[in-house]
Design a protein around this motif. Sequence first.
Motif, PDB file in Angstrom:
ATOM      1  N   SER A 103      18.154 -12.710   9.467  1.00 16.75           N
ATOM      2  CA  SER A 103      18.921 -13.864   9.002  1.00 16.75           C
ATOM      3  C   SER A 103      18.332 -14.346   7.676  1.00 16.75           C
ATOM      4  N   GLU A 153      16.935  -6.469  13.267  1.00 18.55           N
ATOM      5  CA  GLU A 153      17.802  -7.604  13.630  1.00 18.55           C
ATOM      6  C   GLU A 153      18.473  -7.331  14.973  1.00 18.55           C
ATOM      7  N   SER A 196      24.754 -27.072   6.252  1.00 20.13           N
ATOM      8  CA  SER A 196      24.799 -27.998   5.134  1.00 20.13           C
ATOM      9  C   SER A 196      23.541 -27.803   4.305  1.00 20.13           C
ATOM     10  N   ASP A 239      12.441 -20.998  10.819  1.00 23.39           N
ATOM     11  CA  ASP A 239      12.307 -21.616  12.140  1.00 23.39           C
ATOM     12  C   ASP A 239      11.277 -20.919  13.019  1.00 23.39           C
TER      13      ASP A 239
HETATM   14  C1  LIG Z   1      21.272 -28.705  15.597  1.00 24.52           C
HETATM   15  C2  LIG Z   1      20.767 -28.144  14.306  1.00 24.52           C
HETATM   16  C3  LIG Z   1      21.450 -28.399  13.132  1.00 24.52           C
HETATM   17  C4  LIG Z   1      20.956 -27.898  11.921  1.00 24.52           C
HETATM   18  N1  LIG Z   1      21.611 -28.177  10.758  1.00 24.52           N
HETATM   19  C5  LIG Z   1      21.082 -27.777   9.576  1.00 24.52           C
HETATM   20  C6  LIG Z   1      21.720 -28.067   8.340  1.00 24.52           C
HETATM   21  O1  LIG Z   1      22.798 -28.659   8.299  1.00 24.52           O
HETATM   22  N2  LIG Z   1      21.120 -27.651   7.209  1.00 24.52           N
HETATM   23  C7  LIG Z   1      19.936 -26.968   7.214  1.00 24.52           C
HETATM   24  O2  LIG Z   1      19.412 -26.650   6.144  1.00 24.52           O
HETATM   25  N3  LIG Z   1      19.343 -26.625   8.366  1.00 24.52           N
HETATM   26  C8  LIG Z   1      19.883 -27.014   9.535  1.00 24.52           C
HETATM   27  N4  LIG Z   1      19.295 -26.630  10.695  1.00 24.52           N
HETATM   28  C9  LIG Z   1      18.151 -25.719  10.635  1.00 24.52           C
HETATM   29  C10 LIG Z   1      18.605 -24.295  10.334  1.00 24.52           C
HETATM   30  O3  LIG Z   1      19.564 -23.883  11.294  1.00 24.52           O
HETATM   31  C11 LIG Z   1      17.422 -23.361  10.362  1.00 24.52           C
HETATM   32  O4  LIG Z   1      16.344 -23.916   9.658  1.00 24.52           O
HETATM   33  C12 LIG Z   1      17.753 -22.005   9.760  1.00 24.52           C
HETATM   34  O5  LIG Z   1      18.917 -21.475  10.305  1.00 24.52           O
HETATM   35  C13 LIG Z   1      16.585 -21.072  10.008  1.00 24.52           C
HETATM   36  O6  LIG Z   1      16.896 -19.770   9.625  1.00 24.52           O
HETATM   37  P1  LIG Z   1      16.005 -18.563  10.152  1.00 24.52           P
HETATM   38  O7  LIG Z   1      16.399 -17.372   9.368  1.00 24.52           O
HETATM   39  O8  LIG Z   1      14.575 -18.976  10.145  1.00 24.52           O
HETATM   40  O9  LIG Z   1      16.390 -18.419  11.691  1.00 24.52           O
HETATM   41  P2  LIG Z   1      17.763 -17.914  12.349  1.00 24.52           P
HETATM   42  O10 LIG Z   1      18.900 -18.138  11.430  1.00 24.52           O
HETATM   43  O11 LIG Z   1      17.785 -18.525  13.697  1.00 24.52           O
HETATM   44  O12 LIG Z   1      17.578 -16.350  12.460  1.00 24.52           O
HETATM   45  C14 LIG Z   1      16.693 -15.726  13.339  1.00 24.52           C
HETATM   46  C15 LIG Z   1      17.153 -14.280  13.473  1.00 24.52           C
HETATM   47  O13 LIG Z   1      16.180 -13.537  14.166  1.00 24.52           O
HETATM   48  C16 LIG Z   1      16.823 -12.666  15.079  1.00 24.52           C
HETATM   49  N5  LIG Z   1      15.850 -12.383  16.138  1.00 24.52           N
HETATM   50  C17 LIG Z   1      15.269 -13.271  16.986  1.00 24.52           C
HETATM   51  N6  LIG Z   1      14.368 -12.663  17.763  1.00 24.52           N
HETATM   52  C18 LIG Z   1      14.373 -11.356  17.398  1.00 24.52           C
HETATM   53  C19 LIG Z   1      13.641 -10.227  17.835  1.00 24.52           C
HETATM   54  N7  LIG Z   1      12.725 -10.311  18.798  1.00 24.52           N
HETATM   55  N8  LIG Z   1      13.905  -9.038  17.245  1.00 24.52           N
HETATM   56  C20 LIG Z   1      14.837  -8.929  16.265  1.00 24.52           C
HETATM   57  N9  LIG Z   1      15.554  -9.966  15.809  1.00 24.52           N
HETATM   58  C21 LIG Z   1      15.309 -11.175  16.363  1.00 24.52           C
HETATM   59  C22 LIG Z   1      18.032 -13.432  15.552  1.00 24.52           C
HETATM   60  O14 LIG Z   1      19.044 -12.579  16.054  1.00 24.52           O
HETATM   61  C23 LIG Z   1      18.441 -14.143  14.266  1.00 24.52           C
HETATM   62  O15 LIG Z   1      19.376 -13.409  13.512  1.00 24.52           O
HETATM   63  C24 LIG Z   1      19.780 -27.111  11.915  1.00 24.52           C
HETATM   64  C25 LIG Z   1      19.122 -26.826  13.108  1.00 24.52           C
HETATM   65  C26 LIG Z   1      19.594 -27.341  14.293  1.00 24.52           C
HETATM   66  C27 LIG Z   1      18.857 -27.025  15.563  1.00 24.52           C
END
Ligand SMILES: Cc1cc2nc3c(=O)[nH]c(=O)nc-3n(C[C@H](O)[C@H](O)[C@H](O)COP(=O)(O)OP(=O)(O)OC[C@H]3O[C@@H](n4cnc5c(N)ncnc54)[C@H](O)[C@@H]3O)c2cc1C
Length: 508
Positions: free
Chosen positions: A16, A39, A51, A318
């Motif tokens: 992601s 992924e 947002s 995250d």
């Molecule tokens: C209710 C809520 C509302 C939010 N609203 C906002 C907003 O409006 N604006 C904003 O900036 N942020 C917002 N956030 C925060 C935002 O969603 C996250 O900070 C952001 O999506 C993090 O991206 P990421 O790539 O770290 O994680 P993710 O987008 O969660 O991606 C993690 C990826 O890892 C993959 N994965 C997981 N485990 C494994 C594994 N073992 N092996 C292989 N793949 C795996 C998953 O399939 C996924 O594709 C919000 C969060 C919440 C909880």
Amino acid sequence: MTSDGSDYDVAIVGGSISGAGTATILLRERPDLRVLIVEKSAAFGRGVGESTVEVSAYYLSHVLELSRHLNEEHLVKHGMRFWFANDATRTLDQCSEIGNRYQLRVPTYQVDRARLNEEVLRRAVARGAALWREAHVVSVELNDGGTQRLTVQRGADTTTVGARWVIDGSGPAALLARRNGWWQANTAHPVSAIWARFRGVRDWDEADLRRRNPSFGNATFTLRCNATNHLTGDGWWAWLIPLRGGDVSVGVVFDERRVEFPIDGALGERLKEFLLAHPAGREILGEAAFVEGDVHRRRNLAYRTTRFAGDGFALVGDAAAFMDPLYSPGLDWVSYTSSVAADLVLAQRRGEDVAPRLERLNRQLAQSYDRWFEALYRDKYEYLGEFDLMRIAFQLDVGLYYFGVASEPYRRGPEAFLEPMFSQPSSRPFFRFMRFYNRRLAAIARSRRARHALGRHNSGERAILNGFTFARSSVLKLGRAFVQWGRLELEEWRLRASEGPSRDAANS
Ligand SMILES: Cc1cc2nc3c(=O)[nH]c(=O)nc-3n(C[C@H](O)[C@H](O)[C@H](O)COP(=O)(O)OP(=O)(O)OC[C@H]3O[C@@H](n4cnc5c(N)ncnc54)[C@H](O)[C@@H]3O)c2cc1C
């Protein structure tokens, strides 16, 4: 096979935004690196994180070079708006409102995360990353300064792969933090969220709605429908985020200590019913329906890892921490963590001793999270349903963000992402000041609650703001918030005297 005998230089868990974004930065600097992205999903779903604010918009457009994609596939955001109500509020017109008069001057976007994630991943692959999709990392054996060993499940096969570096971008699954005992719940902030995408949501700017709500109609010169609209109540807030194509993301976030969310019935129905109790929700969501199969709940949103990186691994987005969705800090955090993780790997590839960098990175990211939380979020849910308190907080929070945070990448370029928010000594006075007014506003709300005096300004008032810029003179606009704060303290003192002391100490 790489020069040190590993299969890959870098293996990334999760494709992601934080995983594929880190791969993009690495491969732009060092196209020769062998990068593997693993992924789990076959295709990204519409996640939260829709947002963007000024820092993450800079990261997406200037670092990941997505400006055209953002313009073509997503929506330009027109700021944030907040809607308040009390028992006497009946119509949208009567709700107190906070929001901008004009469209923002710095670009920000409302993004469809399924499309955005696919695009970022596609580009990382186009730059040379290998992708294993519908594959999931089951475990990681960490070896300080050596080869990291990942066990990956691909269909019926289990494979072991070696890499000098593992980047954990696994999101809330937080693979490394949970497996290694570094994951810690933020128990000072027990907030939960429920969300869904809705269809048939009323257009905030339609003529009929403006005719029926005359004072609402002419109060602002921007589009309310492109904003992130927030409905608020005691201990909760809800977002309405428009997405390209017409669906609207709608979610509620609440403090478990203040709000008992209804437990009977389907989750989507309960979400809608909860929001229809707010006059703005009734007007905008009355005819809307949630998309079946796209209703979600997440409890205990706030947490962080106690270790962010070592010689061979780094946690990004995250997977490292999450605080609260209010003001959309999630993608800002992704911008910082992905940038420092890539910088760490690149330093090691240049042959530098990474020990000092690691010490700094672990210290700065922990400090950044803790101060960011204390300055903005601790006890915010005490007062975010109070129009007059949020009016002051909103101006100070956003004004100081413009002054000391959002302007930095625009002035200094992507280097600014190597100094996460509140991690520098120069930010300490700002952190202390923000923590102070946040505590003070929470204390005032507690005192009001004890006197049964919440929500007096939640009907019939509007704070329409001209917005901030990066000009130093823009900070003078904070003067207005100071004057309002001074008046508020006097009024509270007078009311406390006339209504009797609260059960809570106002200064607690
Ligand atoms: C209710 C809520 C509302 C939010 N609203 C906002 C907003 O409006 N604006 C904003 O900036 N942020 C917002 N956030 C925060 C935002 O969603 C996250 O900070 C952001 O999506 C993090 O991206 P990421 O790539 O770290 O994680 P993710 O987008 O969660 O991606 C993690 C990826 O890892 C993959 N994965 C997981 N485990 C494994 C594994 N073992 N092996 C292989 N793949 C795996 C998953 O399939 C996924 O594709 C919000 C969060 C919440 C909880």
